[in-house]
Design a protein around this motif. Structure first.
Motif, short mmCIF file in Angstrom:
data_model
loop_
_atom_site.label_atom_id
_atom_site.label_comp_id
_atom_site.label_asym_id
_atom_site.label_seq_id
_atom_site.Cartn_x
_atom_site.Cartn_y
_atom_site.Cartn_z
N ARG A 178 -24.20 2.62 -102.06
CA ARG A 178 -24.77 1.43 -102.68
C ARG A 178 -26.29 1.57 -102.66
O ARG A 178 -26.93 1.24 -101.66
CB ARG A 178 -24.34 0.18 -101.91
N ASP A 222 -28.56 -0.07 -104.19
CA ASP A 222 -29.30 -1.25 -104.61
C ASP A 222 -29.34 -2.36 -103.57
O ASP A 222 -29.58 -3.52 -103.90
CB ASP A 222 -28.69 -1.79 -105.91
N GLN A 271 -26.12 5.13 -121.34
CA GLN A 271 -26.76 4.94 -120.04
C GLN A 271 -28.22 5.37 -120.07
O GLN A 271 -29.08 4.72 -119.47
CB GLN A 271 -25.99 5.72 -118.97
N GLU A 284 -29.18 -9.80 -117.33
CA GLU A 284 -27.97 -9.20 -116.77
C GLU A 284 -28.12 -7.69 -116.61
O GLU A 284 -27.80 -7.12 -115.56
CB GLU A 284 -26.77 -9.53 -117.65
N ARG A 285 -28.61 -7.03 -117.66
CA ARG A 285 -28.68 -5.57 -117.63
C ARG A 285 -29.84 -5.09 -116.75
O ARG A 285 -29.73 -4.06 -116.09
CB ARG A 285 -28.81 -5.03 -119.05
N ARG A 309 -30.91 -6.57 -114.05
CA ARG A 309 -30.46 -6.70 -112.66
C ARG A 309 -29.47 -5.60 -112.31
O ARG A 309 -29.48 -5.07 -111.19
CB ARG A 309 -29.81 -8.07 -112.44
N LYS A 310 -28.62 -5.23 -113.25
CA LYS A 310 -27.64 -4.19 -113.00
C LYS A 310 -28.30 -2.86 -112.68
O LYS A 310 -27.86 -2.12 -111.80
CB LYS A 310 -26.71 -4.03 -114.21
N VAL A 311 -29.38 -2.54 -113.39
CA VAL A 311 -30.05 -1.25 -113.20
C VAL A 311 -31.12 -1.32 -112.12
O VAL A 311 -31.19 -0.47 -111.24
CB VAL A 311 -30.67 -0.77 -114.53
#
Length: 323
Positions: A141, A143, A257, A295-296, A298-300
C-alpha cells in the motif's frame, strides 16, 4: 514497563532509528514514570550507519527475545545481505507473538524474513514498486502513512514512523498518554495510518529513442483535450490491439494509465504553482468535470486536490520586487 528493541543492521539510516527512539523515550505514564525501556541491539558490537558513521551497541540479538516490541529501521543502498542469524531471530520473535514494526525501507527486512507474506504493508512511496516487485506475496500500500496488521506494522518513512509509534502508544496506554507523547514530539496525534503520503508523481516514463517519443510529446501538448485510445493508436500508426501491447512493453503500463498519471502530474504542477480554481485545474489537466478530477486525483496522488495544494502551494514572487 514495556520493552522496545531497535534492531540496527548494516548501513542503518540514523533518522529512521531516532524517530521511534525519541517517541518511546519521551513517553511518560500519568505519574511521570517512563512507559518504555528502549534498547539498541545489533548482531555485532559496532554497526555502520549511513553517512559514514559507526554506532556501538551493548546488546546483541538476544535482546529480541525479551522485547515486547521490535523496531527495524531502514537501511541505505549498499547494505549487506541479511544474515541467517538475523532472519532466525526475527522469525523466532514473530513466532513468540512479539510486536514487530518497520520504518521506511525497513519493510524490506521484514519481507525478506517472510514476516509480510499475505499481509498489507507500506514503505516509502519511492521504494513501493520495488517492494511489490521483489516480494509479490506482500500487498503493498504505497499511499498510506502506516499499516497495522495487529502484530506486524510498517510505516512509510521516518516522519510516518512517529505516527506509527504514537499509534502503538495509544494502543498500549491510551489516548491521554499518547497525546502527551505527541506534544513532546511536537506532532499531532490525529493523523491516522490511512492518511495518504504526499506522493510526487514524476512524468510517466518516456524511453529514450522510443518509436513512441513523438506520440508522448503530442500527448503532453494535448492533455487538456479529450484523448481516446483510438486517437493514440492512430497517431502511432498502429491498430489499437498492437498499440496497447507495444505501449505496455515499452513503458510497463497501459496507455490509459500513462495518460492518467500524466494528467495528475499536470494537475500537481498547477496546484503548486497557480491560484487557479480546482474547476479550472480540472479542465486544464483534461479531467473534464471537477468530480471526476477529485476522484481520479485522489486515486493516483493519494489525497485530495485541496489537501495537496494546502501542503505544497507556494506564493510566487511578485514581478519587479526582486523577491
Amino acid at each position: 514497563m514495556h520493552s522496545v528493541a531497535i534492531l540496527l543492521l548494516d548501513r542503518v539510516i540514523p533518522f529512521d532509528m531516532a524517530a521511534p527512539q525519541q517517541t518511546f523515550d519521551w513517553t511518560r505514564l500519568p505519574d511521570g514514570r517512563p512507559a518504555y525501556r528502549v534498547r539498541l541491539c545489533a548482531e555485532t558490537p559496532e554497526v555502520a550507519a549511513d553517512g559514514g558513521l559507526f554506532l556501538r551497541v551493548d546488546r546483541g540479538l538476544e535482546a529480541l527475545a525479551d522485547a515486547d516490541t521490535i523496531i527495524v529501521p531502514g537501511r541505505a543502498d549498499g547494505a549487506s545481505p541479511l544474515s541467517p542469524a538475523v532472519v532466525t531471530a526475527l522469525r523466532r520473535a514473530a513466532g513468540a507473538g512479539t510486536r514487530i514494526a518497520s520504518v521506511c525501507v525497513g519493510a524490506f527486512v521484514l519481507a525478506e524474513a517472510g514476516l509480510l507474506d499475505g499481509l498489507r504493508a507500506t514503505t516509502h512511496w519511492a521504494a513501493a514498486d520495488r517492494l511489490a516487485r521483489d516480494f509479490p506475496r506482500v500487498e503493498v500500500r504505497p499511499d498510506v502513512l502506516y499499516v497495522d496488521n495487529g502484530q506486524i506494522l510498517t510505516s512509510a518513512g521516518a516522519a510516518a514512523a512517529l505516527d506509527m509509534c504514537l499509534h502503538m502508544v495509544r494502543r498500549d496506554l491510551g489516548s491521554v498518554v499518547a497525546a502527551n507523547a505527541a506534544r513532546m514530539s511536537v506532532m499531532p496525534l490525529e493523523r491516522e495510518g490511512g492518511q495518504a503520503q504526499f506522493i510526487v508523481h514524476e512524468h510517466p516514463p518516456v524511453p529514450r529513442g522510443s518509436a513512441f517519443e513523438p506520440l508522448f510529446e503530442w500527448l503532453e501538448d494535448n492533455l487538456a483535450h479529450e484523448i481516446t485510445l483510438g486517437a493514440m493508436a492512430a497517431r502511432a500508426g498502429m491498430s489499437e490491439r498492437t498499440f496497447g501491447r507495444r505501449f505496455r512493453e515499452q513503458t510497463g503500463t497501459t496507455p490509459v494509465q500513462w495518460l492518467l498519471r500524466a494528467r495528475v502530474r499536470r494537475a500537481q504542477y498547477l496546484l503548486e504553482n497557480s491560484d487557479h480554481t480546482v474547476e479550472r485545474v480540472a479542465r486544464q489537466s483534461g479531467f473534464g468535470s471537477p468530480t471526476a478530477f477529485r476522484e481520479r486525483f485522489r486515486k493516483v496522488a493519494g489525497t485530495t486536490p485541496h489537501a495537496y495544494r494546502a501542503a505544497f502551494h507556494g506564493r510566487r514572487p511578485v514581478a519587479g520586487t526582486g523577491s
